[in-house]
Design an enzyme around this catalytic site. Structure first.
Site, PDB file in Angstrom:
ATOM      1  N   GLU A 154       0.785  -1.205  -0.094  1.00 43.93           N
ATOM      2  CA  GLU A 154       0.036   0.342   0.075  1.00 43.93           C
ATOM      3  C   GLU A 154       0.741   1.169  -0.044  1.00 43.93           C
ATOM      4  O   GLU A 154       1.940   1.348   0.828  1.00 43.93           O
ATOM      5  CB  GLU A 154      -0.864  -0.040   1.115  1.00 43.93           C
ATOM      6  N   PHE A 155       0.499   2.238  -0.694  1.00 46.00           N
ATOM      7  CA  PHE A 155       1.264   3.394  -0.844  1.00 46.00           C
ATOM      8  C   PHE A 155       0.569   4.628  -0.438  1.00 46.00           C
ATOM      9  O   PHE A 155       0.952   5.975  -0.517  1.00 46.00           O
ATOM     10  CB  PHE A 155       1.825   3.542  -2.268  1.00 46.00           C
ATOM     11  N   GLU A 158      -1.235   8.808   5.338  1.00 48.84           N
ATOM     12  CA  GLU A 158      -2.244   9.314   6.433  1.00 48.84           C
ATOM     13  C   GLU A 158      -2.359  10.825   6.008  1.00 48.84           C
ATOM     14  O   GLU A 158      -1.578  11.483   5.650  1.00 48.84           O
ATOM     15  CB  GLU A 158      -1.425   9.097   7.626  1.00 48.84           C
ATOM     16  N   LYS A 210       7.952  -1.232  -1.983  1.00 47.39           N
ATOM     17  CA  LYS A 210       7.629  -0.399  -0.817  1.00 47.39           C
ATOM     18  C   LYS A 210       8.568   0.184  -0.318  1.00 47.39           C
ATOM     19  O   LYS A 210       8.731   1.345   0.315  1.00 47.39           O
ATOM     20  CB  LYS A 210       6.618  -1.418  -0.127  1.00 47.39           C
ATOM     21  N   GLY A 259      12.824  20.774   7.688  1.00 53.00           N
ATOM     22  CA  GLY A 259      12.138  20.782   8.934  1.00 53.00           C
ATOM     23  C   GLY A 259      12.736  20.000  10.159  1.00 53.00           C
ATOM     24  O   GLY A 259      14.041  19.861  10.190  1.00 53.00           O
ATOM     25  N   CYS A 266       5.915   4.890   9.109  1.00 48.47           N
ATOM     26  CA  CYS A 266       6.311   3.939   8.004  1.00 48.47           C
ATOM     27  C   CYS A 266       7.600   4.180   7.728  1.00 48.47           C
ATOM     28  O   CYS A 266       8.498   3.505   7.790  1.00 48.47           O
ATOM     29  CB  CYS A 266       5.518   4.251   6.601  1.00 48.47           C
ATOM     30  N   LYS A 269      10.466   3.033  10.458  1.00 46.97           N
ATOM     31  CA  LYS A 269      10.632   1.746  10.577  1.00 46.97           C
ATOM     32  C   LYS A 269      11.009   1.007   9.442  1.00 46.97           C
ATOM     33  O   LYS A 269      11.728  -0.082   9.381  1.00 46.97           O
ATOM     34  CB  LYS A 269       9.256   1.173  11.239  1.00 46.97           C
TER      35      LYS A 269
HETATM   36  N1  LIG Z   1      -0.196   3.801   7.859  1.00 48.89           N
HETATM   37  C1  LIG Z   1       0.340   4.147   6.889  1.00 48.89           C
HETATM   38  O1  LIG Z   1       0.234   5.090   6.429  1.00 48.89           O
HETATM   39  C2  LIG Z   1       0.794   2.874   6.011  1.00 48.89           C
HETATM   40  C3  LIG Z   1       0.885   3.183   4.696  1.00 48.89           C
HETATM   41  C4  LIG Z   1       1.267   2.239   3.704  1.00 48.89           C
HETATM   42  C5  LIG Z   1       1.810   1.030   4.194  1.00 48.89           C
HETATM   43  N2  LIG Z   1       1.442   0.699   5.737  1.00 48.89           N
HETATM   44  C6  LIG Z   1       1.780  -0.694   6.086  1.00 48.89           C
HETATM   45  O2  LIG Z   1       0.503  -1.159   6.237  1.00 48.89           O
HETATM   46  C7  LIG Z   1       0.620  -2.262   7.438  1.00 48.89           C
HETATM   47  C8  LIG Z   1      -0.494  -1.999   8.408  1.00 48.89           C
HETATM   48  O3  LIG Z   1      -0.172  -0.320   8.965  1.00 48.89           O
HETATM   49  P1  LIG Z   1      -1.134   0.435   9.658  1.00 48.89           P
HETATM   50  O4  LIG Z   1      -0.827   1.751   9.650  1.00 48.89           O
HETATM   51  O5  LIG Z   1      -2.585   0.273   9.057  1.00 48.89           O
HETATM   52  O6  LIG Z   1      -1.116  -0.229  11.035  1.00 48.89           O
HETATM   53  P2  LIG Z   1      -2.340  -0.276  12.237  1.00 48.89           P
HETATM   54  O7  LIG Z   1      -1.455  -0.317  13.425  1.00 48.89           O
HETATM   55  O8  LIG Z   1      -2.920   1.166  12.315  1.00 48.89           O
HETATM   56  O9  LIG Z   1      -3.325  -1.471  12.275  1.00 48.89           O
HETATM   57  C9  LIG Z   1      -3.104  -2.607  12.083  1.00 48.89           C
HETATM   58  C10 LIG Z   1      -4.379  -3.203  12.876  1.00 48.89           C
HETATM   59  O10 LIG Z   1      -4.334  -4.648  12.851  1.00 48.89           O
HETATM   60  C11 LIG Z   1      -4.976  -5.227  14.048  1.00 48.89           C
HETATM   61  N3  LIG Z   1      -4.464  -6.335  14.408  1.00 48.89           N
HETATM   62  C12 LIG Z   1      -3.193  -6.710  14.685  1.00 48.89           C
HETATM   63  N4  LIG Z   1      -2.936  -8.053  14.763  1.00 48.89           N
HETATM   64  C13 LIG Z   1      -4.057  -8.761  14.419  1.00 48.89           C
HETATM   65  C14 LIG Z   1      -4.668  -9.790  14.311  1.00 48.89           C
HETATM   66  N5  LIG Z   1      -3.907 -10.908  14.519  1.00 48.89           N
HETATM   67  N6  LIG Z   1      -5.853 -10.098  13.782  1.00 48.89           N
HETATM   68  C15 LIG Z   1      -6.614  -9.095  13.659  1.00 48.89           C
HETATM   69  N7  LIG Z   1      -6.170  -7.726  13.768  1.00 48.89           N
HETATM   70  C16 LIG Z   1      -4.971  -7.691  13.933  1.00 48.89           C
HETATM   71  C17 LIG Z   1      -4.547  -3.960  15.153  1.00 48.89           C
HETATM   72  O11 LIG Z   1      -5.585  -4.090  16.242  1.00 48.89           O
HETATM   73  C18 LIG Z   1      -4.879  -2.820  14.109  1.00 48.89           C
HETATM   74  O12 LIG Z   1      -6.102  -2.395  14.337  1.00 48.89           O
HETATM   75  C19 LIG Z   1       1.992  -1.992   7.945  1.00 48.89           C
HETATM   76  O13 LIG Z   1       2.733  -3.160   7.657  1.00 48.89           O
HETATM   77  C20 LIG Z   1       2.376  -0.593   7.463  1.00 48.89           C
HETATM   78  O14 LIG Z   1       3.898  -0.656   7.257  1.00 48.89           O
HETATM   79  C21 LIG Z   1       1.138   1.598   6.477  1.00 48.89           C
END
Ligand SMILES: NC(=O)c1ccc[n+]([C@@H]2O[C@H](COP(=O)([O-])OP(=O)(O)OC[C@H]3O[C@@H](n4cnc5c(N)ncnc54)[C@H](O)[C@@H]3O)[C@@H](O)[C@H]2O)c1
Length: 476
Positions: A154-155, A158, A210, A259, A266, A269
């Site tokens: 996913e790209f 937030e 990614k 800044g 993201c 990590k």
């Molecule tokens: N946040 C971003 O902007 C973004 C953008 C691109 C990619 N990503 C990637 O996407 C992935 C998710 O990121 P995020 O920010 O949405 O994380 P997040 O922490 O917001 O969401 C993860 C969710 O998974 C749930 N969860 C964890 N273990 C679980 C299980 N066993 N069963 C059911 N639910 C479970 C948690 O309760 C949480 O709600 C990561 O790998 C991140 O690097 C994030």
């Protein structure tokens, strides 16, 4: 299509809501009872523009459902997306334990053919490892079903996640066979109206792309920060240099704002993960190390600028901080530079009055200190404060009442880490202005005055007699 999404966080919920909107039947699954109970009653558990409306509408229409029960959620799903968190684990390596646990749970649960798509950011080879796990599962009494694994990193960003998902710059599909690729292409057709955004590749390359993308973004941020620091030393203005950089089509206009450094869930990590993975393969990744190093230093430079302004002593000083979220548009405070700065200020003996329009509840539980006040408004944060530091580019910070700030702040100065204000406006009101890498003001004599802390220290604020000039003992 019938879609299940495991993990209803920033990525999973946006994916679920937008796929429901495009005509699919979606179930979002999460093991967090509170989160699912809230979503069932229409409460989105985090701040993301436009998301509430889509979630509410699609839930009402019956296209979007929520459950904590994995078996119930994935029942007869054509596609199961895995959108679980992959935080930094031991030695910087991504922790994919919850993802693998979920795969093991699915191995037991699934009794029908389906496609499992990994949306989480995972090390190259993870999809293959997941496929191996599925292939090794014991046959169910009702016969063996076919489960294949694809990668679809996913790209979205937030703060603009819904818009990014609806109109993506690119959709990366990593598949091991034509059938899986076709299924995903059909699913994403509504998001690729001109047929230019889908980029197909093998599983490992999709996973790697990614990390490559986030490393490149982090590199731009650290590069512009480093250039700003050098410019400041050379009495040059990074803002002017940025105009030149942005006008070069080979460089492009975005991610060139000096800044306090990058933060969020993201970039930090994923960079750590890439460094660790490179090291495992014997690659030195020297540039990646430097990007991190520059980024770590950046917030300390802001800290030191404030420290110098106070002649090295924070005792009896109060710093107002506007903005806690790592960027505007989100309540995400994961690895936010504001928290590092606040922590350092508190450790050095300052009092901090912080304000964020959205992220305060998240900070309330993660940062508790007797000298930290979370103010109810931007103005309240400044009452009894010596100086103001602006850490997040929220709309409401764009046009403050400088006259009021000049009369309210006890040692009137603004440390503007987001480059929101014009030095002239502030100076006209008697406010000092610090921006990384910027010449901003004119001395009364007419000579340009750098915004850098050493000049501010020497010229602006004499240390109060009662205050020692010794630098404080701090994390820096
Ligand atoms: N946040 C971003 O902007 C973004 C953008 C691109 C990619 N990503 C990637 O996407 C992935 C998710 O990121 P995020 O920010 O949405 O994380 P997040 O922490 O917001 O969401 C993860 C969710 O998974 C749930 N969860 C964890 N273990 C679980 C299980 N066993 N069963 C059911 N639910 C479970 C948690 O309760 C949480 O709600 C990561 O790998 C991140 O690097 C994030």
């Amino acid at each position: 299509m019938k879609i299940a999404i495991v993990g209803s966080g920033y990525v999973g919920l946006v994916t679920g809501a937008c796929l429901a909107e495009s005509g699919n039947n979606v179930v979002c699954i999460d093991h967090n009872d509170e989160k699912i109970a809230g979503l069932r009653s229409g409460i989105v558990p985090f701040h993301e523009p436009l998301l509430d409306a889509v979630v509410l509408r699609e839930s009402r229409l019956g296209n979007l459902k929520f459950t904590t029960n994995l078996g119930e959620g994935v029942h007869l799903a054509d596609i199961i997306f895995l959108a679980l968190g992959t935080p930094t684990g031991i030695d910087g390596y991504p922790d994919i334990d919850s993802l693998l646990q979920c795969v093991d749970d699915l191995s037991i649960t699934l009794q029908h053919d389906c496609l499992v798509v990994v949306k989480s950011t995972v090390p190259p080879g993870t999809c293959e490892a997941i496929q191996t796990r599925f292939d090794a599962r014991p046959a169910h009494p009702s016969g063996r079903c076919a489960i294949t694994v694809a990668s679809n990193p996913e790209f979205l960003a937030e703060g603009s996640a819904v818009t990014d998902f609806r109109m993506p710059a690119r959709i990366v599909l990593g598949a091991s066979n034509e059938i899986d690729a076709r299924i995903l292409k059909d699913l994403y057709m509504p998001f690729d109206p001109d047929g230019t955004r889908l980029i197909e590749m093998d599983l490992r390359s999709a996973e790697f792309s990614k990390y490559a993308c986030n490393a490149m973004l982090a590199a731009r941020i650290s590069m512009i920060n480093e250039l700003a620091n050098i410019a400041e030393r050379m009495d040059a203005d990074i803002g002017s240099a940025c105009q030149v950089l942005k006008s070069d089509p080979r460089i492009g206009p975005r991610y060139l704002e000096p800044g306090a450094g990058y933060g969020g869930s993201c970039l930090p990590k994923d960079l750590r993960a890439l460094i660790r993975m490179a090291s495992d393969k014997g690659e030195p990744a020297s540039m990646l190390h430097s990007i991190e190093q520059v980024n770590r230093r950046q917030v300390t430079l802001i800290y030191h600028a404030i420290e110098k302004y106070f002649w090295g002593c924070f005792q009896g000083r109060c710093v107002a901080v506007w903005g806690l979220a790592f960027k505007a548009g989100t309540d995400d405070i994961r690895e936010a530079p504001s928290l590092t700065l606040i922590q350092a200020l508190l450790e050095a003996g300052a009092q901090v009055r912080a304000y964020d329009p959205i992220a305060e509840p998240a900070v309330k539980t993660s940062l508790v200190h007797s000298e930290l006040v979370l103010a109810g408004s931007a103005e309240q944060a400044c009452v009894n404060a010596d100086v103001l530091v602006v850490m997040t580019e929220w709309e409401e910070f764009m046009t403050p009442d400088f006259k009021w700030l000049a009369s309210t702040l006890r040692s009137p100065a603004i440390f503007d880490t987001r480059d929101l204000y014009r030095g002239k406006d502030l100076n006209a009101m008697g406010l000092r202005h610090y921006r990384p890498g910027r010449i901003f003001a004119t001395r009364p004599g007419g000579k340009p005055l750098l915004t850098g802390a050493p000049l501010l220290t020497a010229e602006v604020l004499k240390p109060p007699k009662s205050i020692s000039r010794k630098p404080p003992i701090s994390a820096y």
